[in-house]
Design a protein around this motif. Structure first.
Motif, short mmCIF file in Angstrom:
data_model
loop_
_atom_site.label_atom_id
_atom_site.label_comp_id
_atom_site.label_asym_id
_atom_site.label_seq_id
_atom_site.Cartn_x
_atom_site.Cartn_y
_atom_site.Cartn_z
N GLN A 80 47.99 46.53 49.07
CA GLN A 80 49.33 47.02 49.29
C GLN A 80 49.46 47.14 50.81
O GLN A 80 49.15 48.18 51.37
CB GLN A 80 49.47 48.39 48.60
CG GLN A 80 50.86 48.88 48.41
CD GLN A 80 51.62 48.07 47.37
OE1 GLN A 80 51.06 47.34 46.59
NE2 GLN A 80 52.93 48.20 47.39
N ALA A 84 54.00 44.31 51.56
CA ALA A 84 54.66 44.81 50.35
C ALA A 84 55.69 45.88 50.70
O ALA A 84 56.79 45.91 50.16
CB ALA A 84 53.64 45.35 49.37
N TYR A 99 62.06 40.88 40.61
CA TYR A 99 60.67 41.00 41.06
C TYR A 99 59.94 42.15 40.37
O TYR A 99 58.72 42.11 40.21
CB TYR A 99 60.64 41.17 42.58
CG TYR A 99 59.24 41.36 43.12
CD1 TYR A 99 58.40 40.28 43.33
CD2 TYR A 99 58.74 42.63 43.38
CE1 TYR A 99 57.11 40.45 43.79
CE2 TYR A 99 57.44 42.82 43.83
CZ TYR A 99 56.64 41.72 44.03
OH TYR A 99 55.35 41.90 44.47
N ILE A 102 57.00 42.07 37.85
CA ILE A 102 55.58 41.85 38.13
C ILE A 102 54.76 43.02 37.58
O ILE A 102 53.57 42.87 37.31
CB ILE A 102 55.30 41.64 39.64
CG1 ILE A 102 53.94 40.96 39.81
CG2 ILE A 102 55.39 42.93 40.43
CD1 ILE A 102 53.60 40.52 41.19
N TYR A 106 50.54 43.86 35.53
CA TYR A 106 49.49 44.83 35.84
C TYR A 106 48.66 45.17 34.62
O TYR A 106 47.50 45.56 34.75
CB TYR A 106 50.08 46.13 36.41
CG TYR A 106 50.80 45.98 37.74
CD1 TYR A 106 50.78 44.79 38.45
CD2 TYR A 106 51.50 47.06 38.29
CE1 TYR A 106 51.44 44.67 39.65
CE2 TYR A 106 52.16 46.95 39.50
CZ TYR A 106 52.13 45.75 40.17
OH TYR A 106 52.78 45.63 41.37
N TYR A 156 44.71 36.19 55.87
CA TYR A 156 45.52 37.29 55.34
C TYR A 156 45.58 38.46 56.31
O TYR A 156 46.63 39.06 56.51
CB TYR A 156 44.94 37.72 53.98
CG TYR A 156 45.59 38.91 53.33
CD1 TYR A 156 46.96 38.96 53.13
CD2 TYR A 156 44.83 40.00 52.90
CE1 TYR A 156 47.55 40.06 52.51
CE2 TYR A 156 45.41 41.09 52.28
CZ TYR A 156 46.78 41.12 52.10
OH TYR A 156 47.36 42.20 51.50
N LEU A 266 47.32 36.07 39.50
CA LEU A 266 47.30 36.61 40.85
C LEU A 266 46.52 37.93 40.86
O LEU A 266 45.65 38.15 41.70
CB LEU A 266 48.74 36.85 41.32
CG LEU A 266 48.88 37.57 42.66
CD1 LEU A 266 48.65 36.59 43.79
CD2 LEU A 266 50.23 38.22 42.79
N LEU A 270 42.87 39.07 42.63
CA LEU A 270 42.77 40.20 43.56
C LEU A 270 41.89 41.32 43.01
O LEU A 270 40.98 41.79 43.67
CB LEU A 270 44.16 40.76 43.87
CG LEU A 270 45.15 39.83 44.54
CD1 LEU A 270 46.48 40.53 44.76
CD2 LEU A 270 44.60 39.34 45.87
N LEU A 301 49.83 51.90 40.91
CA LEU A 301 50.44 50.64 41.33
C LEU A 301 51.87 50.54 40.82
O LEU A 301 52.75 50.00 41.50
CB LEU A 301 49.60 49.47 40.81
CG LEU A 301 49.61 48.19 41.61
CD1 LEU A 301 49.35 48.43 43.08
CD2 LEU A 301 48.58 47.21 41.07
N ALA A 431 52.00 35.85 51.93
CA ALA A 431 50.83 36.54 51.35
C ALA A 431 50.52 35.98 49.97
O ALA A 431 49.37 35.69 49.64
CB ALA A 431 51.09 38.04 51.28
N PHE A 432 51.56 35.79 49.15
CA PHE A 432 51.34 35.26 47.81
C PHE A 432 50.78 33.85 47.85
O PHE A 432 49.96 33.47 47.03
CB PHE A 432 52.64 35.29 47.00
CG PHE A 432 52.97 36.65 46.48
CD1 PHE A 432 51.98 37.57 46.16
CD2 PHE A 432 54.29 37.04 46.27
CE1 PHE A 432 52.28 38.84 45.68
CE2 PHE A 432 54.61 38.30 45.79
CZ PHE A 432 53.61 39.20 45.49
C1 LIG Z 1 49.23 42.85 45.03
C2 LIG Z 1 50.57 43.25 44.49
C3 LIG Z 1 51.23 42.06 43.89
C4 LIG Z 1 50.41 44.28 43.43
O1 LIG Z 1 51.64 44.76 43.12
C5 LIG Z 1 51.39 43.92 45.56
O2 LIG Z 1 50.68 44.88 46.19
C6 LIG Z 1 52.00 42.99 46.52
O3 LIG Z 1 53.05 42.52 46.31
N1 LIG Z 1 51.35 42.71 47.64
C7 LIG Z 1 51.87 41.83 48.61
C8 LIG Z 1 50.86 41.50 49.56
C9 LIG Z 1 50.61 42.58 50.55
O4 LIG Z 1 51.11 43.70 50.41
O5 LIG Z 1 49.89 42.31 51.50
#
Ligand SMILES: CC(C)(CO)[C@@H](O)C(=O)NCCC(=O)O
Ligand code: NA
Length: 599
Positions: A80, A84, A99, A102, A106, A156, A266, A270, A301, A431-432
């Motif tokens: 996170q 995010a 969104y 998602i 979990y 990242y 995903l 992680l 989460l 990031a995704f």
């Molecule tokens: C890992 C998830 C998808 C879990 O909700 C979320 O924390 C998120 O959208 N993260 C984005 C990537 C980041 O925050 O670096």
């Protein structure tokens, strides 16, 4: 200051007069500084207490003595990041609440790690997740896995450290590289001094700051917009509450399928096999605590997701009325990260300290992610790349070396921030894509090892290679052709859309949809939603891995049952009692085997 005036400042972006930017008061700076000082303090505390970080067990695994509460908060803090915190509200603001689905991912995305991956890693008593790949396949597979992880994490962390600095700079004029340096250096320092204990406990503290900051902004935002009912009315009228989208089209960016099914893969990449998370499971006192912590991630989460989504809605409610935003100013035509901070600063101007709290929230999210990155990178570099070649290394030397590594990766992070500076993509999307393109193949190789006993080492290597090629083919293809939810297309659309009234927005939307040509062939492949990248690349690894294993390992096909297969592959590779206990639970016949062959 009038809102219109502030909005004007916003559009002009980096060219604007520094004097015109919004201002941080002293108390805001003090709160921000407190975050850094407290994090440093926790680092110092763990440098000077307990075993004083004199063994690698302590530095990298917190003496395997953690309980589930800090571990669970640290697990959510790791992925996170500021991406995010600022990316999700911006997404909700521009595209509605789709969104949010998602959150469905979990469930399986945490249950499977808890009951499939944690037992395997924990019982093998590993330090690095990639040790598993050597036990199961061979040394080359382990090294390739480690290198892939390092590649993923290094890219990242650049995005993670750059995002909050950019947002802060755009809104307050705070020096971009000053913020990058401050976060990078503070984080490097406490990670190097206090080891994993400091990383986990700062994560706990930072997660609390993160939640507090978001909650404060939401409460104030709702109040200033005229109460909950008013916010609801505006987001409802503005069409921001999305129903479940069951469109099966895989090129659609966010639908129930891409989020709820693609999202599971995903989450698995992680929370199931990523070294940063595996290391937290391994640092738990008992396997039960590790599984518990994974369960406890679920509610936290969901809270984190809800906070970000609601924040996007409040932001929308505040700016939805045309009177607030004169159209000529193109108010929110800015990069994603800046949008949220702008909203916060604009709203909290008369409440000194609160904007500082929110900035602390954004930087907390970033710090907790990059500290995990430094520590896990130091762990795999030492365990997988260095130790196998220096079997005679003393513990003291190894510990010193791991501190050196944590520190070097910290400095490398600054260089990566500069590389990110040269890229341009929506940060959430970026990031995704990283998670899917590089994390997906890693998930695939662990699945190949755990679920397909007849897969062999050649198959694993070929699988990993082809998974990476597939992921980069579609990923780079989408960047070059600007598809996959197209960063460029989307942001231009947003820029035009938000300045116009809702009617016109809808009209443009319809026009865009009807005139958009359905992509064909390769173009269609490139426009695959990035939410599917993890699934696509992990399946590629497994399928190629199986085919190549069948072609190269005919001998092993003589194996009759899955139990036989597990026994023959695993027993070949290890003598550890940890492994026997794992095999014992797999089947009774294996138990006899292990007992007979205890070394
Ligand atoms: C890992 C998830 C998808 C879990 O909700 C979320 O924390 C998120 O959208 N993260 C984005 C990537 C980041 O925050 O670096
Ligand atoms: Na974080």
């Amino acid at each position: 200051k009038a809102v219109g005036h502030s909005s004007h400042i916003l559009i002009t972006g980096s060219k604007m007069d520094p004097l015109e930017r919004m201002h941080f008061t002293t108390i805001d700076y003090v709160i921000f500084a407190l975050l850094l000082v407290a994090s440093m303090g926790i680092g110092l505390y763990y440098a000077l207490s307990g075993g004083r970080q004199r063994t690698t067990q302590e530095f990298l695994l917190a003496d395997r003595s953690m309980s589930c509460l800090p571990v669970s908060l640290s697990l959510i803090a790791t992925f996170q990041s500021a991406v995010a915190i600022v990316g999700v509200p911006a997404e909700i603001y521009t595209h509605g609440t789709q969104y949010w689905f998602i959150g469905c991912a979990y469930i399986l995305g945490l249950l499977i790690p808890a009951h499939v991956f944690i037992p395997v890693f924990y019982r093998l008593h590993l330090t690095s997740a990639y040790q598993y790949l050597e036990l199961r396949f061979s040394k080359p597979v382990r090294i390739c896995g480690t290198l892939t992880f390092i590649f993923q994490t290094v890219i990242y962390m650049g995005v993670c450290v750059y995002t909050p600095a950019l947002a802060l700079n755009a809104v307050t004029g705070f020096d971009l590289w000053g913020a990058v340096l401050a976060t990078g250096l503070v984080c490097t320092l406490y990670t190097t001094l206090g080891g994993l204990k400091a990383v986990i406990w700062t994560d706990v503290f930072q997660t609390i700051v993160m939640f507090a900051g978001q909650l404060a902004v939401i409460v104030v935002g709702v109040q200033q917009t005229g109460g909950l009912a008013e916010v609801w009315r505006k987001v409802w009228e503005g069409n921001r509450i999305s129903g479940i989208d069951l469109n099966p089209d895989p090129t659609e960016r966010y639908t129930f399928w891409t989020l709820g099914v693609g999202g599971v893969f995903l989450m698995l990449s992680l929370y199931g096999v990523n070294q940063a998370q595996v290391q937290r499971y391994l640092s738990s006192k008992t396997e039960r605590e590790a599984i518990m912590s994974c369960y406890m991630v679920f509610p936290s989460l969901q809270v984190a997701l809800a906070l970000s989504c609601v924040m996007g809605l409040v932001m929308f409610a505040r700016y939805s009325s045309a009177t607030l935003l004169p159209t000529i100013h193109q108010p929110l035509c800015v990069l994603y990260p800046q949008m949220v901070l702008y909203f916060v600063m604009d709203m909290l101007q008369d409440l000194p300290g609160l904007s500082g709290l929110f900035i602390a929230c954004v930087f907390s999210a970033a710090l907790s992610t990059i500290s995990s990155a430094f520590n896990s990178l130091a762990t795999v570099t030492l365990e997988d790349l260095i130790k196998p070649h220096c079997s005679s290394m003393t513990e003291a030397r190894a510990t010193l070396l791991s501190k050196g590594l944590a520190c070097s990766y910290g400095l490398m992070c600054l260089a990566m921030a500069y590389l990110t500076h040269l890229m341009s993509d929506s940060v959430l999307q970026a990031a995704f894509k990283i998670f899917g393109m590089v994390g997906g193949p890693l998930l695939g190789i662990f699945c190949l090892g755990m679920f397909f006993p007849w897969a062999n080492s050649t198959g694993a290597l070929a699988g990993l290679g082809s998974g990476l090629v597939m992921a980069f083919w579609v990923g780079i293809g989408s960047i070059v052709t600007r598809t996959s939810g197209g960063p460029a297309a989307v942001s231009h659309f947003n820029c035009t859309a938000v300045q116009l009234s809702e009617n016109i927005t809808t009209a443009i939307g319809t026009a865009l949809n009807s005139t958009a040509v359905q992509p064909m062939g390769l173009q269609r492949f490139y426009s695959l939603s990035f939410m599917w990248y993890s699934a696509l690349s992990s399946f590629t690894v497994v399928i190629t891995g199986l085919i190549v294993s069948f072609l190269t390992g005919r001998g092993e096909l003589l194996i009759i049952t899955i139990e036989d297969a597990i026994r023959s592959t695993w027993a070949h590779h290890t003598h550890s009692s940890g492994l026997c206990s794992l095999v014992e639970t797999t089947s009774k016949s294996n138990k006899t085997f292990c007992n007979k062959n205890k070394y």
